[in-house]
Structures are given as C-alpha cells and as structure tokens.
Write a protein that holds these residues in place. Structure first.
Motif, PDB file in Angstrom:
ATOM      1  N   ILE A 284       0.860  -1.186   0.000  1.00  0.00           N
ATOM      2  CA  ILE A 284       0.000   0.000   0.000  1.00  0.00           C
ATOM      3  C   ILE A 284       0.899   1.239   0.000  1.00  0.00           C
ATOM      4  N   PRO A 285       0.878   2.037  -1.078  1.00  0.00           N
ATOM      5  CA  PRO A 285       1.764   3.208  -1.106  1.00  0.00           C
ATOM      6  C   PRO A 285       1.316   4.297  -0.124  1.00  0.00           C
ATOM      7  N   VAL A 286       2.266   5.055   0.391  1.00  0.00           N
ATOM      8  CA  VAL A 286       1.963   6.183   1.265  1.00  0.00           C
ATOM      9  C   VAL A 286       2.602   7.452   0.710  1.00  0.00           C
ATOM     10  N   TRP A 287       2.158   8.573   1.225  1.00  0.00           N
ATOM     11  CA  TRP A 287       2.758   9.870   0.894  1.00  0.00           C
ATOM     12  C   TRP A 287       2.637  10.761   2.108  1.00  0.00           C
ATOM     13  N   CYS A 288       3.441  11.817   2.123  1.00  0.00           N
ATOM     14  CA  CYS A 288       3.504  12.696   3.291  1.00  0.00           C
ATOM     15  C   CYS A 288       2.527  13.845   3.137  1.00  0.00           C
ATOM     16  N   GLY A 289       1.590  13.943   4.065  1.00  0.00           N
ATOM     17  CA  GLY A 289       0.640  15.054   4.063  1.00  0.00           C
ATOM     18  C   GLY A 289       1.254  16.288   4.693  1.00  0.00           C
ATOM     19  N   GLY A 290       0.563  17.402   4.561  1.00  0.00           N
ATOM     20  CA  GLY A 290       1.041  18.658   5.145  1.00  0.00           C
ATOM     21  C   GLY A 290      -0.011  19.258   6.050  1.00  0.00           C
ATOM     22  N   MET A 291       0.420  20.082   6.978  1.00  0.00           N
ATOM     23  CA  MET A 291      -0.486  20.771   7.899  1.00  0.00           C
ATOM     24  C   MET A 291      -0.095  22.248   7.976  1.00  0.00           C
ATOM     25  N   LEU A 292       0.238  22.834   6.825  1.00  0.00           N
ATOM     26  CA  LEU A 292       0.604  24.252   6.775  1.00  0.00           C
ATOM     27  C   LEU A 292       1.734  24.544   7.764  1.00  0.00           C
ATOM     28  N   GLU A 293       2.761  23.692   7.734  1.00  0.00           N
ATOM     29  CA  GLU A 293       3.843  23.793   8.704  1.00  0.00           C
ATOM     30  C   GLU A 293       4.807  24.938   8.401  1.00  0.00           C
ATOM     31  N   SER A 294       5.444  25.395   9.469  1.00  0.00           N
ATOM     32  CA  SER A 294       6.618  26.265   9.329  1.00  0.00           C
ATOM     33  C   SER A 294       7.776  25.376   8.873  1.00  0.00           C
ATOM     34  N   GLY A 295       8.920  25.994   8.674  1.00  0.00           N
ATOM     35  CA  GLY A 295      10.081  25.262   8.173  1.00  0.00           C
ATOM     36  C   GLY A 295      10.515  24.093   9.044  1.00  0.00           C
ATOM     37  N   ILE A 296      10.253  24.187  10.339  1.00  0.00           N
ATOM     38  CA  ILE A 296      10.697  23.097  11.223  1.00  0.00           C
ATOM     39  C   ILE A 296       9.899  21.825  10.946  1.00  0.00           C
ATOM     40  N   GLY A 297       8.572  21.934  10.957  1.00  0.00           N
ATOM     41  CA  GLY A 297       7.744  20.776  10.621  1.00  0.00           C
ATOM     42  C   GLY A 297       8.008  20.312   9.199  1.00  0.00           C
ATOM     43  N   ARG A 298       8.243  21.258   8.323  1.00  0.00           N
ATOM     44  CA  ARG A 298       8.509  20.962   6.911  1.00  0.00           C
ATOM     45  C   ARG A 298       9.797  20.138   6.773  1.00  0.00           C
ATOM     46  N   SER A 299      10.838  20.526   7.510  1.00  0.00           N
ATOM     47  CA  SER A 299      12.109  19.789   7.423  1.00  0.00           C
ATOM     48  C   SER A 299      11.931  18.362   7.960  1.00  0.00           C
ATOM     49  N   HIS A 300      11.085  18.203   8.955  1.00  0.00           N
ATOM     50  CA  HIS A 300      10.813  16.853   9.474  1.00  0.00           C
ATOM     51  C   HIS A 300      10.004  16.034   8.462  1.00  0.00           C
ATOM     52  N   ASN A 301       9.062  16.700   7.779  1.00  0.00           N
ATOM     53  CA  ASN A 301       8.307  16.007   6.731  1.00  0.00           C
ATOM     54  C   ASN A 301       9.247  15.533   5.616  1.00  0.00           C
ATOM     55  N   ILE A 302      10.232  16.358   5.301  1.00  0.00           N
ATOM     56  CA  ILE A 302      11.198  15.987   4.259  1.00  0.00           C
ATOM     57  C   ILE A 302      11.975  14.743   4.700  1.00  0.00           C
ATOM     58  N   ALA A 303      12.437  14.752   5.953  1.00  0.00           N
ATOM     59  CA  ALA A 303      13.203  13.599   6.458  1.00  0.00           C
ATOM     60  C   ALA A 303      12.353  12.330   6.384  1.00  0.00           C
ATOM     61  N   MET A 304      11.093  12.424   6.809  1.00  0.00           N
ATOM     62  CA  MET A 304      10.231  11.235   6.800  1.00  0.00           C
ATOM     63  C   MET A 304       9.980  10.739   5.375  1.00  0.00           C
ATOM     64  N   SER A 305       9.831  11.685   4.436  1.00  0.00           N
ATOM     65  CA  SER A 305       9.490  11.318   3.057  1.00  0.00           C
ATOM     66  C   SER A 305      10.601  10.567   2.338  1.00  0.00           C
ATOM     67  N   THR A 306      11.783  10.476   2.969  1.00  0.00           N
ATOM     68  CA  THR A 306      12.880   9.740   2.334  1.00  0.00           C
ATOM     69  C   THR A 306      12.738   8.231   2.523  1.00  0.00           C
ATOM     70  N   LEU A 307      11.785   7.807   3.376  1.00  0.00           N
ATOM     71  CA  LEU A 307      11.560   6.366   3.562  1.00  0.00           C
ATOM     72  C   LEU A 307      11.007   5.774   2.268  1.00  0.00           C
ATOM     73  N   GLU A 308      11.442   4.546   2.004  1.00  0.00           N
ATOM     74  CA  GLU A 308      11.208   3.872   0.727  1.00  0.00           C
ATOM     75  C   GLU A 308       9.755   3.896   0.227  1.00  0.00           C
ATOM     76  N   ASN A 309       8.806   3.633   1.125  1.00  0.00           N
ATOM     77  CA  ASN A 309       7.415   3.481   0.664  1.00  0.00           C
ATOM     78  C   ASN A 309       6.691   4.809   0.461  1.00  0.00           C
ATOM     79  N   PHE A 310       7.381   5.941   0.691  1.00  0.00           N
ATOM     80  CA  PHE A 310       6.781   7.242   0.352  1.00  0.00           C
ATOM     81  C   PHE A 310       6.954   7.420  -1.155  1.00  0.00           C
ATOM     82  N   SER A 311       6.173   6.657  -1.907  1.00  0.00           N
ATOM     83  CA  SER A 311       6.408   6.523  -3.342  1.00  0.00           C
ATOM     84  C   SER A 311       5.489   7.405  -4.183  1.00  0.00           C
ATOM     85  N   LEU A 312       4.566   8.130  -3.548  1.00  0.00           N
ATOM     86  CA  LEU A 312       3.708   9.058  -4.295  1.00  0.00           C
ATOM     87  C   LEU A 312       4.084  10.486  -3.911  1.00  0.00           C
TER      88      LEU A 312
END
Ligand code: OSB
Ligand code: MG
Length: 373
Positions: A284-312
């Motif tokens: 089941i493919p996943v993708w990283c959603g957003g919550m109108l984050e500032s750069g700090i939350g955004r940088s964490h979203n970027i780190a998480m999105s590097t996991l293999e199954n974040f394919s969309l």
C-alpha cells in the motif's frame, strides 16, 4: 542524553494566502514549537495542531497545556530519554498525538545532531530526491482556481490536489480536467460527504483522479470500505489513520488503497515509521501530508518522506507557498521538475533562524530540568 531545559513557544505567523478546506479557512497560524536543549545543542519539534479543533480534537491551546502539564514531567522523569522511547513514556496520556509528536520529534532532531548524522538517515530513509505535489484550497471562483493550478504546474509540481466539498466538486474537476487532461490530479474532501452521496462520489471516477482523500467521517473505516467497493478510484485515508493498527485495519477491510501519513496525526516519527513498514510490507503506497507547517515541521516532513514506501508525491512544497519569511535557513525550495533535494548535512539539514523565531514569538515558557527533579 541529558535534557537541560525545554522551551515552549507559540509563534504568530501569517500565511501568504488564506487556505480554505471543507472545515474552514486559515490565515493566521498559531505555531507551537518545542525546543529541547541538551549540552549546547537544540532539538526542535513543531506541533501541527490547528488553531481550532476542526481537523482533529487538538488545538494549539490543548497541545500547549498537554505538553506543559503532562508530557514534559513524564519525559524528564526518565533517565535516558530518546525519540524512540517516547511512545512508551507518553503511553499513560490518551490521544493528544500532535502534542506528543512535537516533543518526540524534537528528541529525534536532537539525536541526529548528537550523532552527527542526517535526520533522514537516523530514521532509515534512503531517498535523496522527493517528488512534490501541492494542495490547493477551495477558491472564491473557478477562475482563481484555474490560475492557481496553472501557476503550480508552471512551477513543476508533479501532482495537484484539489480541496473539495459538496457544491465545489464535479464542475470544478471538469474545468481542470478539460484544460489539463494528463496531469496527476487528486482531491481531498476532509470528511465533507456522507454515504447518501455515494452515487455522486462514484461519478468522480470519470475524472481519473489518482485518489479521493477522506471523503467520509474522520473516524470511519467501515463505510469507507463500502464506498471503496463501489469506486474505481482509490480512496486515500488521512484523518482516520491514527496509528499502525488503524492502517492495518483499513488495509484489511479494504477501506482505502493509499494512505496519507502525517507526523503529527500519528504521534511522531516512531509511529510514522511503523505505519511505513506495515504498508510497505502490504504493497500500500503512502505519501507525506502537510499541515501548513513552518520550516521546522517541513524539514521533518522531508526527512520522513525519504523512507522507501513514500512513493507518491507528497504535500510537502516550497516554503514560499506559505510564508514571506520562513523560520529556517535555507528555506525549502522545489526545483523546476517539482523535486526537493534532501540535505545531506547532520541534523535536520536546515538551520533555525532563532532571531526570527524570537520576533514571531507571542508566548514562551521555559522549563529547566533542575525544576523538574
Ligand atoms: O487534509 O491534508 C489535509 C491543511 C490543513 C489541514 C488538513 C489538510 C491540509 C492540507 C494542506 O491539505 C497541506 C499543506 O499544504 O500543508
Ligand atoms: Mg487530507
């Protein structure tokens, strides 16, 4: 690690453009940041709760109180705290996952710095380039929407997600599809429909959407499964998925074929990784959603999105779509091909602009570890 102090801050940040979903409009963000200090280093976490309990039960104010009165005392009672231990440490507190995530993620952020490795590597991520999409809010007119879509496509974004609700759907999808027959298009209803709208939702199939995100109730699996059986288009669950167990239930029941992972909604990096691993195993493919984050939350979203199954393609887009001045340096930028290059430097890979953070702070509370033992 030994925690020296924890600082809570509320920042007042104005979005460049108001953002409208089926549950309301946001212009002024009240951003709650957690800074954990240890031996001269600072780990940062962002709470993704909204100003009002509309997306979830949490708000900036409930998270502030929960962190201060419940989570910080639990954390500082532990000898060797770490991001990975947080779900155990915080287990006695039911719910409040966005509050928990803000604290847990600050610890992971700090650990990456202490270990001198990029945060994404610490999480087990492998991607170095991320595919980016945008989430476009409900607009005052079709013309305005067409302009927004046109701009995003011009900027290279690889997938356009349109917020929808009854009265802002079929006609709007038709207009966009007619002008851009080939683009990767999806929609997000944020629970705006009911089962009596099933025939109407089935008519969305004609628009060849990549997915329909959270059409029904925010806490539902069963009726989404009934709907999914009638749809050719994949359902993606956002609000309904609180943890790995929810993801397994949704997959087992065929409530969805795609899952949106949000760090705050699931309670932090550990649970996000658990969901990632469970969905990867089950195709089941996943993708990283957003919550109108500032750069700090955004940088964490970027780190998480590097996991293999974040394919969309995710909803993690450029800082400038949200903020005139983001609180990180450099800000998040997206290439003309709609990609984010993941920084390979130790820690989160983006410096916090502490001067700007101070200027935007409207509420601050520091808890020194000494006061807690
Ligand atoms: O459902 O994905 C959502 C924003 C606020 C609350 C819920 C949602 C959203 C978005 C925006 O879609 C994503 C973003 O650009 O950060
Ligand atoms: Mg959503």
């Amino acid at each position: 690690m030994k925690i020296d102090s924890i600082i809570l801050r509320e920042l007042s940040m104005s979005l460049v453009h108001p953002f409208r979903t089926s549950f309301g409009e946001t212009k002024e963000r009240r951003v709650l940041l957690v800074e954990v200090r240890s031996e001269g280093l600072s780990g940062w976490g962002e709470c993704t709760a909204g100003e009002h309990p509309h997306f979830s039960e949490e708000s900036t104010d409930t998270a502030w109180i929960t962190i201060l009165q419940e989570l910080v005392p639990l954390l500082t009672a532990v000898e060797e705290p770490s991001g990975g231990k947080c779900s155990d440490i915080f287990r006695v507190v039911r719910g409040h996952r966005m509050a928990k995530a803000a604290v847990e993620n600050a610890l992971w952020d700090l650990e990456a710095q202490i270990s001198q490795v990029p945060l994404y590597e610490l999480l087990g991520g492998t991607r170095t380039t991320l595919a980016c999409g945008v989430s476009i809010g409900i607009q005052p007119s079709l013309e305005k929407l067409m302009d927004k879509v046109d701009t995003a496509i011009g900027q290279g974004y690889q997938r356009i997600k349109l917020k929808c609700q009854p009265g802002w759907d079929v006609e709007m999808f038709s207009a966009v599809r007619e002008r851009w027959p080939e683009i990767l298009l999806s929609c997000d209803a944020n629970s705006a429909y009911r089962l009596r709208d099933a025939d109407h939702l089935v008519s969305f199939d004609q628009f060849k959407l990549l997915m329909i995100e959270q059409p029904l109730w925010a806490d539902d699996f069963y009726f989404h499964a009934m709907l999914q059986h009638r749809l050719d288009t994949a359902i993606c669950l956002d609000e309904s998925i609180r943890n790995r167990r929810d993801a397994l239930a949704a997959i087992e029941m065929e409530s969805c074929r795609i899952i949106n992972v949000k760090l705050g909604r699931v309670g932090g990096f550990s649970e996000a990784i658990a969901i990632h691993n469970a969905t990867l195993e089950r195709g089941i493919p996943v993708w990283c959603g957003g919550m109108l984050e500032s750069g700090i939350g955004r940088s964490h979203n970027i780190a998480m999105s590097t996991l293999e199954n974040f394919s969309l393609p995710g909803d993690v887009s450029a800082s400038s779509r949200y903020w005139k001045d983001d609180i990180i340096e450099p800000e998040v930028t997206v290439t003309a091909k709609g990609e984010i290059h993941v920084p390979n430097t130790p820690g989160r890979g983006f410096e916090v602009r502490t001067d700007l953070v101070e200027r935007l702070t409207v509420r601050r509370q520091e808890i020194k570890a000494l006061a807690l033992v």
